[in-house]
Motif scaffolding. Sequence first.
Motif, PDB file in Angstrom:
ATOM      1  N   TRP A 223       0.714  -1.245   0.058  1.00 42.14           N
ATOM      2  CA  TRP A 223       0.052   0.003   0.029  1.00 42.14           C
ATOM      3  C   TRP A 223       0.964   1.221   0.045  1.00 42.14           C
ATOM      4  CZ3 TRP A 223      -4.934   0.111  -1.492  1.00 42.14           C
ATOM      5  CH2 TRP A 223      -5.767  -1.142  -1.062  1.00 42.14           C
ATOM      6  N   LEU A 224       1.948   1.185   0.618  1.00 40.72           N
ATOM      7  CA  LEU A 224       2.875   2.315   0.583  1.00 40.72           C
ATOM      8  C   LEU A 224       3.473   2.461  -0.799  1.00 40.72           C
ATOM      9  CD1 LEU A 224       4.365   4.509   2.247  1.00 40.72           C
ATOM     10  CD2 LEU A 224       6.142   2.956   2.734  1.00 40.72           C
ATOM     11  N   VAL A 225       3.837   1.539  -1.419  1.00 38.64           N
ATOM     12  CA  VAL A 225       4.243   1.425  -2.922  1.00 38.64           C
ATOM     13  C   VAL A 225       3.293   2.151  -3.712  1.00 38.64           C
ATOM     14  CG1 VAL A 225       4.944   0.344  -4.987  1.00 38.64           C
ATOM     15  CG2 VAL A 225       5.988  -0.456  -2.690  1.00 38.64           C
ATOM     16  N   LYS A 226       1.968   1.933  -3.518  1.00 44.49           N
ATOM     17  CA  LYS A 226       1.053   2.469  -4.367  1.00 44.49           C
ATOM     18  C   LYS A 226       1.027   4.152  -4.047  1.00 44.49           C
ATOM     19  CE  LYS A 226      -1.577  -1.630  -4.791  1.00 44.49           C
ATOM     20  NZ  LYS A 226      -3.099  -2.406  -4.462  1.00 44.49           N
ATOM     21  N   SER A 227       0.933   4.153  -2.713  1.00 40.11           N
ATOM     22  CA  SER A 227       0.920   5.655  -2.232  1.00 40.11           C
ATOM     23  C   SER A 227       1.858   6.562  -2.691  1.00 40.11           C
ATOM     24  CB  SER A 227       0.666   5.817  -0.593  1.00 40.11           C
ATOM     25  OG  SER A 227       0.874   7.215  -0.202  1.00 40.11           O
ATOM     26  N   LEU A 228       3.180   6.072  -2.782  1.00 41.07           N
ATOM     27  CA  LEU A 228       4.398   6.833  -3.053  1.00 41.07           C
ATOM     28  C   LEU A 228       4.424   7.074  -4.503  1.00 41.07           C
ATOM     29  CD1 LEU A 228       7.119   5.481  -0.325  1.00 41.07           C
ATOM     30  CD2 LEU A 228       5.685   7.647  -0.424  1.00 41.07           C
ATOM     31  N   ARG A 229       4.010   5.860  -5.203  1.00 39.16           N
ATOM     32  CA  ARG A 229       3.902   6.231  -6.643  1.00 39.16           C
ATOM     33  C   ARG A 229       3.113   7.150  -7.195  1.00 39.16           C
ATOM     34  NH1 ARG A 229       3.651   0.108  -9.295  1.00 39.16           N
ATOM     35  NH2 ARG A 229       6.021  -0.510  -9.155  1.00 39.16           N
ATOM     36  N   ILE A 230       2.069   7.746  -6.500  1.00 35.00           N
ATOM     37  CA  ILE A 230       1.145   8.702  -6.768  1.00 35.00           C
ATOM     38  C   ILE A 230       2.024  10.028  -6.619  1.00 35.00           C
ATOM     39  CG2 ILE A 230      -0.701  10.034  -6.150  1.00 35.00           C
ATOM     40  CD1 ILE A 230      -1.936   7.627  -5.458  1.00 35.00           C
ATOM     41  N   ARG A 231       2.883  10.077  -5.498  1.00 29.26           N
ATOM     42  CA  ARG A 231       3.821  11.268  -5.166  1.00 29.26           C
ATOM     43  C   ARG A 231       4.991  11.244  -5.975  1.00 29.26           C
ATOM     44  NH1 ARG A 231       3.069  16.169  -2.997  1.00 29.26           N
ATOM     45  NH2 ARG A 231       4.944  16.928  -1.922  1.00 29.26           N
ATOM     46  N   CYS A 232       5.345  10.120  -6.542  1.00 29.14           N
ATOM     47  CA  CYS A 232       6.605   9.942  -7.386  1.00 29.14           C
ATOM     48  C   CYS A 232       6.427   9.442  -8.568  1.00 29.14           C
ATOM     49  CB  CYS A 232       7.659   9.373  -6.246  1.00 29.14           C
ATOM     50  SG  CYS A 232       7.922  10.063  -4.738  1.00 29.14           S
ATOM     51  N   PRO A 233       5.828   9.691  -9.516  1.00 26.09           N
ATOM     52  CA  PRO A 233       5.630   9.128 -10.847  1.00 26.09           C
ATOM     53  C   PRO A 233       7.045   8.523 -11.426  1.00 26.09           C
ATOM     54  CG  PRO A 233       4.264  11.167 -10.602  1.00 26.09           C
ATOM     55  CD  PRO A 233       5.131  11.299  -9.602  1.00 26.09           C
ATOM     56  N   GLN A 234       6.951   7.723 -12.270  1.00 30.58           N
ATOM     57  CA  GLN A 234       8.272   6.844 -12.605  1.00 30.58           C
ATOM     58  C   GLN A 234       9.064   7.982 -13.448  1.00 30.58           C
ATOM     59  OE1 GLN A 234       7.772   3.185 -14.271  1.00 30.58           O
ATOM     60  NE2 GLN A 234       9.877   2.548 -14.276  1.00 30.58           N
ATOM     61  N   ASN A 235       8.378   8.603 -14.305  1.00 29.90           N
ATOM     62  CA  ASN A 235       9.168   9.497 -15.349  1.00 29.90           C
ATOM     63  C   ASN A 235       9.191  10.961 -14.865  1.00 29.90           C
ATOM     64  OD1 ASN A 235       9.095   7.396 -17.026  1.00 29.90           O
ATOM     65  ND2 ASN A 235       7.100   7.829 -17.812  1.00 29.90           N
ATOM     66  N   SER A 236       8.812  11.020 -13.563  1.00 27.33           N
ATOM     67  CA  SER A 236       9.104  12.538 -12.923  1.00 27.33           C
ATOM     68  C   SER A 236      10.493  12.904 -12.726  1.00 27.33           C
ATOM     69  CB  SER A 236       8.485  12.585 -11.737  1.00 27.33           C
ATOM     70  OG  SER A 236       8.892  11.911 -10.764  1.00 27.33           O
ATOM     71  N   THR A 237      10.734  14.255 -12.249  1.00 27.53           N
ATOM     72  CA  THR A 237      12.182  14.628 -12.342  1.00 27.53           C
ATOM     73  C   THR A 237      12.781  14.179 -10.796  1.00 27.53           C
ATOM     74  OG1 THR A 237      11.276  16.430 -11.114  1.00 27.53           O
ATOM     75  CG2 THR A 237      11.878  16.615 -13.369  1.00 27.53           C
ATOM     76  N   GLY A 238      11.677  13.762  -9.582  1.00 30.08           N
ATOM     77  CA  GLY A 238      12.129  13.309  -8.614  1.00 30.08           C
ATOM     78  C   GLY A 238      12.221  14.347  -7.439  1.00 30.08           C
ATOM     79  N   SER A 239      12.086  15.340  -7.940  1.00 27.76           N
ATOM     80  CA  SER A 239      12.289  16.428  -6.864  1.00 27.76           C
ATOM     81  C   SER A 239      11.191  16.816  -5.880  1.00 27.76           C
ATOM     82  CB  SER A 239      12.208  17.935  -7.827  1.00 27.76           C
ATOM     83  OG  SER A 239      10.987  18.173  -8.360  1.00 27.76           O
ATOM     84  N   SER A 240      10.072  16.007  -5.770  1.00 27.26           N
ATOM     85  CA  SER A 240       8.951  15.996  -4.753  1.00 27.26           C
ATOM     86  C   SER A 240       9.581  15.450  -3.617  1.00 27.26           C
ATOM     87  CB  SER A 240       7.730  15.200  -5.115  1.00 27.26           C
ATOM     88  OG  SER A 240       7.134  16.127  -6.429  1.00 27.26           O
ATOM     89  N   VAL A 241       8.848  15.862  -2.386  1.00 28.74           N
ATOM     90  CA  VAL A 241       9.383  14.955  -1.202  1.00 28.74           C
ATOM     91  C   VAL A 241       8.525  14.463  -0.524  1.00 28.74           C
ATOM     92  CG1 VAL A 241      11.343  16.986  -0.847  1.00 28.74           C
ATOM     93  CG2 VAL A 241       8.942  17.352  -0.029  1.00 28.74           C
ATOM     94  N   VAL A 242       8.697  13.495   0.412  1.00 30.14           N
ATOM     95  CA  VAL A 242       7.876  12.775   1.166  1.00 30.14           C
ATOM     96  C   VAL A 242       8.263  12.744   2.754  1.00 30.14           C
ATOM     97  CG1 VAL A 242       6.974  11.465  -0.664  1.00 30.14           C
ATOM     98  CG2 VAL A 242       8.668  10.408   0.793  1.00 30.14           C
ATOM     99  N   ASN A 243       7.294  12.504   3.646  1.00 29.17           N
ATOM    100  CA  ASN A 243       7.842  12.378   4.983  1.00 29.17           C
ATOM    101  C   ASN A 243       8.380  11.123   5.232  1.00 29.17           C
ATOM    102  OD1 ASN A 243       6.694  14.756   6.041  1.00 29.17           O
ATOM    103  ND2 ASN A 243       4.628  13.790   5.891  1.00 29.17           N
ATOM    104  N   LEU A 244       9.748  11.141   5.951  1.00 29.13           N
ATOM    105  CA  LEU A 244       9.957   9.730   6.171  1.00 29.13           C
ATOM    106  C   LEU A 244       9.637   8.943   7.424  1.00 29.13           C
ATOM    107  CD1 LEU A 244      13.908  10.614   6.232  1.00 29.13           C
ATOM    108  CD2 LEU A 244      12.560   9.397   4.410  1.00 29.13           C
ATOM    109  N   ASP A 245       8.782   9.723   8.192  1.00 31.74           N
ATOM    110  CA  ASP A 245       7.786   8.842   9.047  1.00 31.74           C
ATOM    111  C   ASP A 245       6.452   9.310   8.480  1.00 31.74           C
ATOM    112  OD1 ASP A 245       6.023   8.229  11.076  1.00 31.74           O
ATOM    113  OD2 ASP A 245       6.588   9.550  12.578  1.00 31.74           O
ATOM    114  N   GLN A 246       5.922   8.060   7.995  1.00 34.62           N
ATOM    115  CA  GLN A 246       4.571   7.886   6.980  1.00 34.62           C
ATOM    116  C   GLN A 246       3.278   8.091   8.061  1.00 34.62           C
ATOM    117  OE1 GLN A 246       3.721   7.893   3.542  1.00 34.62           O
ATOM    118  NE2 GLN A 246       5.590   8.846   3.825  1.00 34.62           N
ATOM    119  N   ASN A 247       3.713   8.198   9.170  1.00 36.45           N
ATOM    120  CA  ASN A 247       2.574   8.254  10.179  1.00 36.45           C
ATOM    121  C   ASN A 247       2.028   9.904  10.219  1.00 36.45           C
ATOM    122  OD1 ASN A 247       0.733   8.866  12.294  1.00 36.45           O
ATOM    123  ND2 ASN A 247       1.841   7.896  13.601  1.00 36.45           N
ATOM    124  N   PRO A 248       1.031  10.139   9.423  1.00 40.40           N
ATOM    125  CA  PRO A 248       0.540  11.600   9.153  1.00 40.40           C
ATOM    126  C   PRO A 248       0.617  12.474  10.471  1.00 40.40           C
ATOM    127  CG  PRO A 248      -1.201  10.218   8.390  1.00 40.40           C
ATOM    128  CD  PRO A 248      -0.067   9.225   8.828  1.00 40.40           C
TER     129      PRO A 248
END
Length: 330
Positions: A223-248
Motif C-alpha cells: 500500500w505504501l508503494v502505491k501511495s508513493l508512486r502517486i507522489r513520485c511518478p516513474q518519469n518525474s524529475t524526482g524533486s517532490s518530497v515525502v515524509n520519512l515518518d509515514q504516520n501523518p
Amino acid sequence: MKMSPKVLALALTIIFVSFTGGQCYGEGELQIGFYKGKCGFLNVETIVASVVRAKFFRDPTIAAALIRMQFHDCFVNGCDASILLDGSSSEKTAPPNLSVRGYDVIDAVKDQVEKLCPGVVSCADIISMATRDVIFLSGGGRYNVQTGRRDGFVSLASNVDLPRPTLSVADSIAAFARKGLSDTDMVYLLGGHTVGVAHCSIFQDRLYNFQNTGRPDPTMDSWLVKSLRIRCPQNSTGSSVVNLDQNPLSSSIVDNSFYRQILAHRGVLQIDQELALDPLTSSTVSAIARGFDFSSRFGEAMVKLGAVEVLTGTAGEIRKSCGAINSPKF
C-alpha cells in the motif's frame, strides 16, 4: 617582505592546521555551561533559544533541517562548523549537501550573539545548541548541550563522505564506528528521520526497479508503494518530497513513531527499512518502538554525535561570521 619570528610562527600555525584537515585537538574539554560568565550577566543559551524559537514558529520544518545539518557537519572533519564555510569547493558544494538548509537560522543566531557578546561563541556550538532547541520545540526531550567547541579552518567538498541511504546495515555500523559511535547510537541517530523528508529521486528505485529487478522493493508495504508512486511518478524529475515518518499524525513530532512505521515495512529509505529487518539492529528497533524513553535516548545520541572530533582549547578559532574564516592579523 621579511616576516618577524612571531608573525612567521603564526603563519606556520595556520598552514599546519590547514594541512591537518582540521583534526587538531587543543586543550580543554566540552562542558555543560561553558559560556557561563563569559558574556557578563548574559545567558548565551537563552539568546540562542530566543532566535531559534522565533525562526521555528515561522517554519517548523527547520527542525529536520538543523538535525541534518549537525549530522552532515560532524561526520566530516568533526563538529567544527566546516559545513557553514562558503567557497567554490567547500563542503556546501558537495552533492549530499546541496539540499542542506538552515544556514539562515545559524547566521541569525550568530548575528545576535556577536552584537551582545562579540568574539566568544563559536559557530560549531551554535549548531549544537540550535539543534537541541528545535528538537525540544518539535516535541522531543530537552537535553543539556556541552559547549566549548571551536570553529575549523578547512572545508572541502572532496572530504565529504557521508553514509549513503543505500548502504547495508553492516556498512552503516562500520561508518558510524569510525566516528566513535556504536550501532545503538546509529539506530537512535537515524531516528532523526522522525521529522525528516526525502526527495523522490533518493528512493525512486524502490518503487519501480529495485536492484534492477523491474519490480518494487519486496520489503516495502504494497500500500505504501502505491501511495508513493502517486507522489513520485516513474518519469518525474524526482524533486517532490515525502515524509520519512509515514504516520501523518506524527511526521512533525520528534518521537518513536518512525520506528513503528519501519517495523510495519513502511520505511521510505532503504537503510531505514533495513534497520528493522537486519538481525544486527532489529531488536533495538523493536525496543525503541515499544519504549517510552526515545526522547532522552535520542538526546544522549545527539550529545555523542556533537562530541565527534571537536576542536577545543587553543585549536581552531571563533569566527566572526559563520561563512568565512577570520583574516589573520599580521
